[in-house]
Write a protein that holds these residues in place. Structure first.
Motif, PDB file in Angstrom:
ATOM      1  N   ILE A 781       0.841  -1.195   0.000  1.00 61.66           N
ATOM      2  CA  ILE A 781       0.000   0.000   0.000  1.00 61.66           C
ATOM      3  C   ILE A 781       0.877   1.246   0.000  1.00 61.66           C
ATOM      4  O   ILE A 781       1.773   1.387   0.841  1.00 61.66           O
ATOM      5  CB  ILE A 781      -0.930   0.000   1.230  1.00 61.66           C
ATOM      6  N   THR A 782       0.594   2.144  -0.933  1.00 62.96           N
ATOM      7  CA  THR A 782       1.300   3.427  -0.982  1.00 62.96           C
ATOM      8  C   THR A 782       0.439   4.576  -0.463  1.00 62.96           C
ATOM      9  O   THR A 782       0.974   5.552   0.054  1.00 62.96           O
ATOM     10  CB  THR A 782       1.737   3.740  -2.416  1.00 62.96           C
ATOM     11  N   THR A 783      -0.894   4.448  -0.612  1.00 62.09           N
ATOM     12  CA  THR A 783      -1.820   5.501  -0.171  1.00 62.09           C
ATOM     13  C   THR A 783      -2.880   4.883   0.722  1.00 62.09           C
ATOM     14  O   THR A 783      -3.557   3.930   0.323  1.00 62.09           O
ATOM     15  CB  THR A 783      -2.489   6.181  -1.376  1.00 62.09           C
ATOM     16  N   LEU A 784      -3.033   5.434   1.917  1.00 63.22           N
ATOM     17  CA  LEU A 784      -4.020   4.945   2.881  1.00 63.22           C
ATOM     18  C   LEU A 784      -4.867   6.121   3.340  1.00 63.22           C
ATOM     19  O   LEU A 784      -4.352   7.061   3.942  1.00 63.22           O
ATOM     20  CB  LEU A 784      -3.326   4.280   4.068  1.00 63.22           C
ATOM     21  N   ARG A 785      -6.163   6.077   3.034  1.00 57.29           N
ATOM     22  CA  ARG A 785      -7.084   7.146   3.408  1.00 57.29           C
ATOM     23  C   ARG A 785      -8.009   6.653   4.512  1.00 57.29           C
ATOM     24  O   ARG A 785      -8.824   5.753   4.288  1.00 57.29           O
ATOM     25  CB  ARG A 785      -7.893   7.600   2.187  1.00 57.29           C
ATOM     26  N   LEU A 786      -7.877   7.250   5.693  1.00 57.97           N
ATOM     27  CA  LEU A 786      -8.677   6.868   6.865  1.00 57.97           C
ATOM     28  C   LEU A 786      -9.528   8.026   7.367  1.00 57.97           C
ATOM     29  O   LEU A 786      -9.987   7.990   8.510  1.00 57.97           O
ATOM     30  CB  LEU A 786      -7.750   6.393   7.990  1.00 57.97           C
TER      31      LEU A 786
END
Length: 975
Positions: A781-786
């Motif tokens: 994973i390079t981008t994690l939107r929480l």
């Protein structure tokens, strides 16, 4: 509840007097009563038997005391062993029932179907009146409880023989099971000895002679020593003959001679005839169960009472059944270590919603008139809302449902073709269902039904088969439509059954065009004749000048090959029609099929229709899904048991045709709900290699807005979890995910490069699983939107552990996650442990000046971090200014975004900030957002007055207009 909905049609075979040995779990779940029993073993304490509708008080197993005919100690012990063996045998559950929990047992709770006393005159009514009736019992004819079956009749005469009849699915087998268990536990004191026989088992013996004593001793070993006492038992001896339609009985003296000796060998059918004649054991009581078409096999003069099993004609019985089934306290543990469970409140809510729908939506109440369909409703709800058993699919539930009702059932035992009842239903009801799907209709006239039943009938035997099917099974598949606006029409008992039967009709190869029907016969004939003629002419051509003729007749050999190609083109046409049905643009506004099924059962708001779609248009999205499910190996094996085999070659060719069409049309970008339907098709097909090839082009998994239940998580994870290619993006925003769902999705997350989990109400517990994901050695994973999840500082404590050991993550969004000062301070303290992060968004987290400044300093010192978002935090004007100054104190380091402006100019990130506000305007706190927007507007005003650059003024004016528009949406003031 029909026993035929619990255990398969079975036979009481030899050796029932010995103890049952558990079957290997790898074998089929079918429980045949003919399985051998090895040695005697005492039965444990019986389960409490809660009876509803005509119930009696609970009681334990009877003591050793018996009536005057079995006073001896040895006789009493023999009957006691017989009771124990019967109780253990009839308490066995098939695999389908184990999904309701490890302690669920049919002898613990039971709801009796309604039994209406009938008369011989009523049985002679014309067939048209009997075809599809489901009216409640008339007031003039009383209903009977099980304990009243052998009460004296209206004239005071003793009733010795009772015939119970009912169509498929009404509960005949349940009553037999209940009566046997009642007797085993001492709740039928009127009978000292009960001997059950399966007529299917007896018919398998053929004409081989055997005495009644031999038949009893062979099946019930403990009764050997008391067989001489049977004649003296009188009416306290009860024979139960279950499934009379399997026996061909001839009551004419010329066909079956008289016999009164229980030890004289006769054909099993002849023994049953003499028992029913009351010529053998004339005082014994007899209970017979049968389908309506076989009632006439016993002359009415030998019957003391007829009883029609009417199912759950009372809605209150349906509600009671659902309450008992769905409120099992431990039913959630049936799937093993699934990590998911339903609470008692959730189960109560299901029962309440279903009860309200039964009261307000009469069509589902008409379906649940049959106890077997009540089982199907419960099994479907359990599949949708409870942990899913490994390998269980919606198609397997429907296939098992049909096996539980039709396994071993022949349409007509006197017919030489021995056609299975399910095969006949697939040919006739499947044709009706497919014609309905093709013409997009669910309501059928009497002419439609008759046309499918009587198509191609030419002989008297075929007319007889139609007559039997109409009386015995038509009501199982069709019900009169009682919805307003559709008078004198019929519908399939449950809507999904129409799509299932239509799919079955196709995969069995029953749908043939005129060219296929005629061409096959011609091709076979020409192929056979052509070979012979070509050989003869080849010999003659050597003697005569006819050398051109062999070439002409060799062309005949090509005909079968051409016909094979025609069949192949037909398969491709079917596959194309199935794929087009799956990807209809008109259905893009629908909910996914799983939500549609839940809505149809529970009565919640149904799927949204396309604005341009005509109201009468029907949706058949389950049809292609069932087609895929029926091609799976498990369902093909079950269908073979029902007399509906699908050849391996046909299944392979159908699968190849479907794969070819899916490969072309499946590459298009689908809305989230349609994408889930596509994945559900692959889940039903249960073929990982097929799914991997078809889905190899899938790069973006966008399920945003789809309510991800545990079942849906399992569906997606099982289909995509074993793939090898990476997924560019997995978007699960606003999917109502929970930590259990995250754990289920873990194999999919390991293939994702961008992961969106916004708006899912994920808390600190979910962060523990996200930490494990980030620390996994296969994580890419390079981008994690929480963003917009209540992670809080406790959750960030887990995340920073994951960041410290992760080597792939570059962009992390923690926007509006409730971090506060503590969360930002944790990030500031551990940020240097990560060396790859490039962008960090902690905006709108309620942090103050000190925490924001500490994180900003840590960001400036980070080797790779380029951008830090801190806007919409609780920053003072002085704090914002310090953060701005920090960005300009040194070269390099992360840029800190705290406002729409940078100095007197507009920030290059102003559109990013306002787009986040626009996207979350409805979900964020309105007052708090208004306050922040007013501060931004004031800041823009100050900068507009401080600059003389006309270009900057124009840019500031434009951004002010955007902010004012947002304030207007909030209903606030721009001043």
């Amino acid at each position: 509840m029909s026993w035929s909905c619990h255990v398969p049609r079975a036979s009481w075979g030899p050796g029932l007097g010995r103890v049952f040995q558990p079957a290997d779990e790898r074998t089929s779940f079918l429980i045949h009563w003919s399985w051998p029993l090895k040695r005697e073993r005492p039965l444990g304490p019986p389960r409490a038997f809660i009876r509803h509708h005509g119930s009696s008080a609970d009681s334990g197993p009877p003591s050793g005391r018996h009536g005057q005919w079995f006073r001896g100690t040895s006789a009493a012990e023999a009957i006691q062993r017989h009771r124990r063996n019967l109780a253990e045998w009839f308490s066995r559950l098939p695999r389908e029932e184990r999904q309701f929990g490890p302690t669920f047992a049919l002898d613990t709770v039971h709801v009796d179907p309604v039994i209406r006393e009938s008369t011989p005159d009523e049985l002679l009514r014309p067939l048209a009146e009997l075809a599809l009736e489901h009216q409640p019992p008339p007031a003039r004819l009383p209903t009977l409880a099980l304990s009243q079956l052998f009460d004296p009749d209206a004239c005071g005469r003793r009733v010795q023989t009772v015939v119970l009849y009912g169509t498929v699915g009404t509960g005949k087998s349940t009553l037999v099971r209940k009566m046997v268990l009642d007797w085993c536990y001492g709740r039928l004191p009127a009978f000292e000895l009960l001997i059950p026989f399966s007529c299917e088992d007896l018919s398998s013996l053929g004409p081989a002679p055997a005495s009644l004593c031999h038949l009893v001793a062979q099946r019930y070993t403990p009764l050997k020593e008391i067989l001489p006492l049977m004649a003296a038992a009188g009416s306290r001896l009860l024979f139960v003959l279950h499934g009379l339609e399997h026996l061909n009985l001839n009551f004419q003296l010329a066909g079956t001679g008289l016999c009164s000796d229980p030890e004289e060998p006769k054909a099993p059918a002849a023994i049953m005839v003499n028992l029913l004649r009351k010529y053998m054991l004339p005082k014994a009581s007899i209970l017979v169960t049968t389908r309506p078409s076989a009632i006439g096999r016993i002359p009415s003069k030998y019957v003391g009472r007829y009883g029609e099993i009417c199912g759950f004609s009372d809605t209150n019985l349906q509600k009671l059944y659902f309450q008992i089934r769905l409120n099992q306290p431990d039913c959630v543990h049936g799937a093993g270590d699934a990590g998911v469970s339903t609470t008692p409140a959730q189960r109560d809510n299901l029962v309440q919603m279903l009860s309200r729908n039964l009261e307000g939506h009469h069509q589902i109440a008409a379906a649940c008139f049959l106890p077997s369909y009540c089982w199907l409703v419960c099994a479907t709800l359990h599949f949708l809302h409870a942990p899913t058993l490994a390998g269980q699919t919606l198609t397997s539930i429907y296939t098992s449902f049909l096996r539980l009702n039709f396994s071993g059932e022949m349409l007509e035992s006197t017919d030489s073709s021995k056609l299975s009842l399910m095969a006949y239903a697939a040919r006739t009801m499947g044709k009706l269902a497919y014609e309905g799907v093709s013409s997009r209709k669910t309501y059928f006239s009497e002419e439609d039904v008759r046309g499918c039943l009587e198509a191609g009938i030419k002989t008297e035997e075929e007319f007889q088969l139609v007559h039997v099917f109409r009386r015995d099974a038509l009501r199982f598949f069709l019900a009169p439509c009682i919805e307003p606006g559709h008078p004198d029409t019929f519908v399939f008992t449950v809507p999904a059954m129409q799509e299932y039967l239509a799919a079955l009709y196709i995969v069995l190869g029953l749908h043939k065009t005129t060219l296929q029907r005629v061409g096959k016969e011609v091709a076979e004939l020409v192929g056979r004749v052509g070979e012979d003629v070509s050989l003869v002419l080849g010999i003659m051509a050597k003697l005569l000048p006819l050398r051109a003729l062999p070439l002409l007749f060799n062309l005949l050999k090509v005909v079968p090959r051409v016909f094979g190609r025609v069949v192949g083109k037909s398969r491709e046409a079917v596959a194309r029609a199935m794929v087009l049905e799956m990807f209809r643009e008109e259905d893009y506004y629908n909910d996914d099929v799983l939500d549609q099924m839940g809505a149809s059962i529970l009565g919640v708001e149904g799927p949204r229709r396309h604005p341009d779609e005509p109201p009468e248009d029907e949706v058949f999205e389950l049809f292609p899904i069932f087609m895929g499910g029926l091609l799976s190996a498990h369902n093909r094996a079950v269908l073979a048991q029902l007399g509906c085999p699908i050849k391996n070659l046909d299944a392979m060719e159908n699968a190849q045709a479907i794969k070819k069409k899916l490969g072309k049309l499946g590459r298009q970008v689908l809305p989230p709900s349609e994408l889930l339907d596509h994945l559900f098709f692959h889940y039903e097909f249960q073929n990982q290699r097929f799914s991997a090839e078809v889905l190899s082009s899938l790069r973006q998994l966008n399920l945003a807005g789809v309510r991800m239940t545990p079942l849906k998580c399992t569906v997606v994870a099982s289909v995509l979890g074993s793939g090898r290619h990476a997924l560019d993006e997995v978007n699960l925003a606003s999917c109502q995910l929970d930590p259990a769902g995250l754990r289920t999705f873990m194999p999919v997350f390991l293939r994702a490069r961008k992961l969106g989990l916004q708006l899912n109400s994920l808390g600190p517990e979910a962060c523990r699983d996200l930490r494990d994901l980030l620390l996994h050695d296969k994580c890419q994973i390079t981008t994690l939107r929480l963003s917009n999840n209540p992670l809080t500082a406790a959750g960030v404590a887990f995340l920073v552990e994951g960041l410290a050991g992760n080597t792939s993550l570059t962009h992390l969004s923690l926007l509006h996650t409730g971090l506060g000062d503590e969360g930002l301070e944790l990030l500031a303290a551990r940020l240097n442990c990560n060396r790859q992060l490039q962008e960090l968004n902690v905006a709108y987290n309620g942090a103050g000046d000190a925490a924001a400044l500490a994180l900003a300093k840590a960001a400036r010192e980070h080797p790779s971090l380029e951008l830090l978002h801190l806007y919409f935090n609780e920053l003072s004007p002085e704090g914002r200014q310090v953060l701005r100054d920090l960005g300009g104190t040194a070269e390099g380091g992360a840029r800190v975004v705290v406002s729409l402006t940078e100095g007197t100019a507009v920030s290059e990130y102003w559109s990013v900030i306002l787009s986040e506000v626009q996207r979350n305007l409805k979900s964020w706190d309105q007052g708090r957002v208004r306050r922040h927007l007013e501060l931004l507007l004031r800041d823009l005003d100050d900068n507009q007055g401080a600059t003389l650059n006309p270009l900057r003024k124009a840019q500031l004016l434009r951004v002010k207009g955007e902010v004012r528009a947002l304030l207007e949406q909030l209903g606030g003031s721009e001043s």
